[in-house]
Design a protein around this motif. Structure first.
Motif, PDB file in Angstrom:
ATOM      1  N   ARG A  83       1.308   7.312   8.310  1.00  0.00           N
ATOM      2  CA  ARG A  83       0.587   6.183   7.693  1.00  0.00           C
ATOM      3  C   ARG A  83      -0.902   6.285   7.956  1.00  0.00           C
ATOM      4  NH1 ARG A  83       2.638  -0.053   7.921  1.00  0.00           N
ATOM      5  NH2 ARG A  83       1.072  -1.043   6.477  1.00  0.00           N
ATOM      6  N   LEU A  85      -6.227  -1.245   1.923  1.00  0.00           N
ATOM      7  CA  LEU A  85      -5.661  -0.291   2.686  1.00  0.00           C
ATOM      8  C   LEU A  85      -5.937  -0.622   4.316  1.00  0.00           C
ATOM      9  CD1 LEU A  85      -6.575   3.111   0.788  1.00  0.00           C
ATOM     10  CD2 LEU A  85      -4.438   2.270   1.617  1.00  0.00           C
ATOM     11  N   THR A 101       0.982  -1.213   0.096  1.00  0.00           N
ATOM     12  CA  THR A 101       0.000   0.040  -0.025  1.00  0.00           C
ATOM     13  C   THR A 101       0.826   1.137   0.011  1.00  0.00           C
ATOM     14  OG1 THR A 101      -0.133   0.436   2.500  1.00  0.00           O
ATOM     15  CG2 THR A 101      -1.698  -1.409   1.392  1.00  0.00           C
ATOM     16  N   GLN A 143      -3.925   4.616  -4.237  1.00  0.00           N
ATOM     17  CA  GLN A 143      -3.815   3.196  -3.916  1.00  0.00           C
ATOM     18  C   GLN A 143      -4.617   2.393  -5.220  1.00  0.00           C
ATOM     19  OE1 GLN A 143      -2.185   1.173  -1.578  1.00  0.00           O
ATOM     20  NE2 GLN A 143      -2.939  -0.764  -2.475  1.00  0.00           N
ATOM     21  N   SER A 156      -4.094   6.519   5.381  1.00  0.00           N
ATOM     22  CA  SER A 156      -5.038   5.394   5.254  1.00  0.00           C
ATOM     23  C   SER A 156      -6.291   5.843   5.262  1.00  0.00           C
ATOM     24  CB  SER A 156      -4.593   4.321   6.063  1.00  0.00           C
ATOM     25  OG  SER A 156      -3.451   3.865   5.801  1.00  0.00           O
ATOM     26  N   ASP A 202      -3.164  -1.534   6.565  1.00  0.00           N
ATOM     27  CA  ASP A 202      -2.587  -0.361   7.226  1.00  0.00           C
ATOM     28  C   ASP A 202      -3.198  -0.091   8.698  1.00  0.00           C
ATOM     29  OD1 ASP A 202      -0.784   0.122   5.186  1.00  0.00           O
ATOM     30  OD2 ASP A 202      -2.274   1.459   4.014  1.00  0.00           O
TER      31      ASP A 202
END
Length: 604
Positions: A135, A402, A120, A283, A139, A406
């Protein structure tokens, strides 16, 4: 104002589906399911890499077709045609600009992403900058954008098309498409999505070409388009205004930087920033390129997608203009079709499509119902369903990736592959539930042009993300502190403008514009440039004021620190063969840019 679904709607279609139309639609869904099952059986669905990245064994042609189909959802069909009807050719620049950033994706970003061994985009950001907060922020932002812009716009456009063409209740039809879409997305993972996208691309292009040929034949050919569009003035207008007149620069791509609806400065710089976010860091798109079996297949896929992105000018934008121009006179004392697509009187627009601010969004479905005969009408309905399904499958698969990789893996770091795969499939079901719950809001949407609305939202949220990725790739000194505060500063400024846009929508024709100056005088494409510069400046300043990242942290994660033997562990095959196909890709990339520049110059 909601779209009226009652049978009393004067614009409910009088043309009913014939047996041939129903057969074509049925065959379409059968082919979809068959391709989904076939591709699911071919791919390894029981591993994380197999489910989310198709085992990294995809060839160039399904990648290219999927890149194209993923971006050409029902929202783009409706939106591009609607913006073409409202303002002319310049909106095609959103498609043609993709040529350069798609090449940047394959030649610059994919080598770095593969070298970093990520699944990702937020995962790359964590490796590049360190820490967890960036991160997690990316996300969550990506998931929110997917649900409330990508999915919502596609559902709204698909529902509008079904309502205009068939008069069906769009709750039922949308639920049916969502169910079929989710079925093979959940079952097959990315492989099923990519191969069915290839089928959707074929159906979309064939159907759109047939409609375009019939539309040009009806209007008398391309040479009559400019004249006919200039005469497409509504029968009922708002006195002492000019908003009912077609733009004088309708046939030009480059428009005045101050008075143009799509200024050339914004289309050159602001659009490139937004396109870099979409094609190189989002993504949904990058996941397709990461599934390539080697770099040459990723490059060839981008080239194929770039060639396909040249088509919407003729297949969507010009048909939208033709839809406005085909019926420029009164017919037996009743309002002509021009007053539907090109209406400016709020009362007439409300009657035609349920939105006071304009009805350009119905340009494409109106054209379908007026021009397509029995059988081909069913094909075009299948085309729009294909566009909707393609976009939704891509979003569902990428959003599930995602959340699983994540967010869930962060909450449960010891989760095994079986648990991750189960969560990935369950997330799709949750997304469907949220999407269906959002339908009443979509039905009441009164935004004038779906495509412009989508780009305006993107311009407020995407530039800070672009700045963080670009600086992370090309500047080794960028660190986590600078990147985080750059994102926060950009979010504060961008969200402020976005809130103002919802509080102060564009006024209908003839009303006084009371919007704040930041909305009325600063075009959203110019705002994207300013927001990118601000976010980048904060990243640079914050990075210079804090310690640099250690050398080990940026190894193989920036353009300047890639390993010489890249890509590590990739399927290199015959070195001479790889070099030959690399040259073929390079030559095609140069040819593609020449074609793109020629068309820009021709329509400038």
């Amino acid at each position: 104002m909601a779209v009226d679904n009652s049978t009393s709607n004067p614009h409910a279609p009088s043309l009913q589906l014939r047996v041939a139309d129903i057969v074509i639609i049925t065959v379409y869904f059968a082919m979809n399911v068959a391709v989904g099952i076939w591709s699911s059986c071919r791919a390894s669905r029981n591993t994380v890499s197999g489910y989310f990245l198709a085992g990294r064994d995809m060839t160039w042609w399904p990648i290219g077709a999927s890149l194209f189909a993923s971006s050409e959802g029902a929202g783009l069909f409706i939106g591009l045609a609607g913006s073409g009807a409202a303002g002319g050719l310049a909106v095609a620049g959103f498609e043609w600009n993709a040529t350069y950033v798609l090449l940047a994706l394959a030649w610059v970003f994919v080598p770095i992403y593969v070298s970093s061994e990520i699944i990702t985009m937020p995962e790359y950001i964590q490796k590049r900058y360190g820490g967890q907060r960036i991160r997690m922020y990316l996300s969550v932002l990506s998931l929110l954008l997917s649900v409330f812009t990508k999915i919502s716009i596609d559902l709204y456009a698909g529902a509008l098309f079904v309502h205009i063409c068939l008069g069906w209740n769009f709750y039922l039809s949308t639920l049916l498409m969502l169910a079929i879409t989710a079925l093979y997305t959940i079952a097959g993972g990315l492989a099923a999505v990519i191969y069915t996208d290839a089928l959707q691309t074929l159906i979309m292009v064939v159907g759109a070409v047939i409609l375009t040929v019939k539309a040009f034949d009806q209007i008398g050919g391309y040479e009559h388009l400019a004249t006919a569009y200039a005469r497409a003035i509504p029968s009922r207008i708002v006195a002492n205004t000019t908003c009912h007149l077609p733009r004088e620069d309708a046939m030009h791509m480059f428009r005045d930087p101050h008075t143009g609806d799509l200024p050339w400065t914004g289309m050159t710089f602001g659009l490139t920033i937004m396109a870099t976010w979409y094609w190189c860091t989002d993504q949904v798109i990058v996941q397709r390129s990461l599934s390539a079996r080697d770099l040459n297949h990723a490059k060839a896929g981008s080239i194929l997608a770039s060639y396909l992105k040249m088509l919407p000018m003729c297949l969507m934008v010009m048909p939208g203009m033709i839809s406005r121009a085909l019926f420029p006179v009164w017919d037996s004392g009743h309002l002509s079709h021009t007053d539907d697509v090109g209406c400016v009187m709020p009362s007439e627009c409300l009657r035609a499509c349920g939105a006071e601010i304009g009805c350009s969004n119905i340009a494409y479905p109106k054209l379908v119902m007026e021009l397509m005969p029995t059988g081909l009408r069913g094909l075009m309905i299948a085309v729009m369903m294909a566009a909707l399904v393609s976009s939704l499958t891509s979003i569902f698969n990428s959003s599930s990736t995602l959340f699983t990789m994540d967010i869930w893996r962060r909450l449960r770091p010891r989760a095994g592959e079986r648990e991750l795969l189960l969560v990935g499939r369950l997330v799709i079901i949750v997304l469907i539930g949220v999407s269906v719950a959002w339908i009443p809001v979509l039905q009441g949407s009164n935004s004038g042009q779906v495509f412009s609305y989508m780009q305006s939202v993107t311009s407020s949220l995407a530039p800070p993300v672009t700045a963080v990725f670009v600086l992370g790739v090309f500047w080794r000194r960028a660190n986590e502190q600078g990147a985080f505060w750059g994102l926060m500063a950009g979010l504060a400024v961008g969200a402020s403008r976005l809130v103002l846009e919802f509080l102060y929508p564009a006024p209908p024709c003839g009303d006084v514009d009371t919007r704040p100056a930041v909305l009325g005088s600063i075009h959203y494409l110019h705002f994207a440039v300013a927001l990118f510069a601000l976010s980048g400046a904060v990243v640079v300043t914050g990075s210079l004021l804090t310690p640099p990242p250690p050398a080990a942290q940026i190894r193989n994660l920036t353009w300047w620190t890639l390993a010489k033997d890249w890509p590590p562990g990739a399927k290199t095959g015959d070195t001479k063969k790889q070099a030959f196909w690399a040259r073929v890709c390079g030559i095609n990339a140069i040819l593609l840019m020449c074609v793109n520049i020629f068309f820009y110059a021709y329509f400038a």
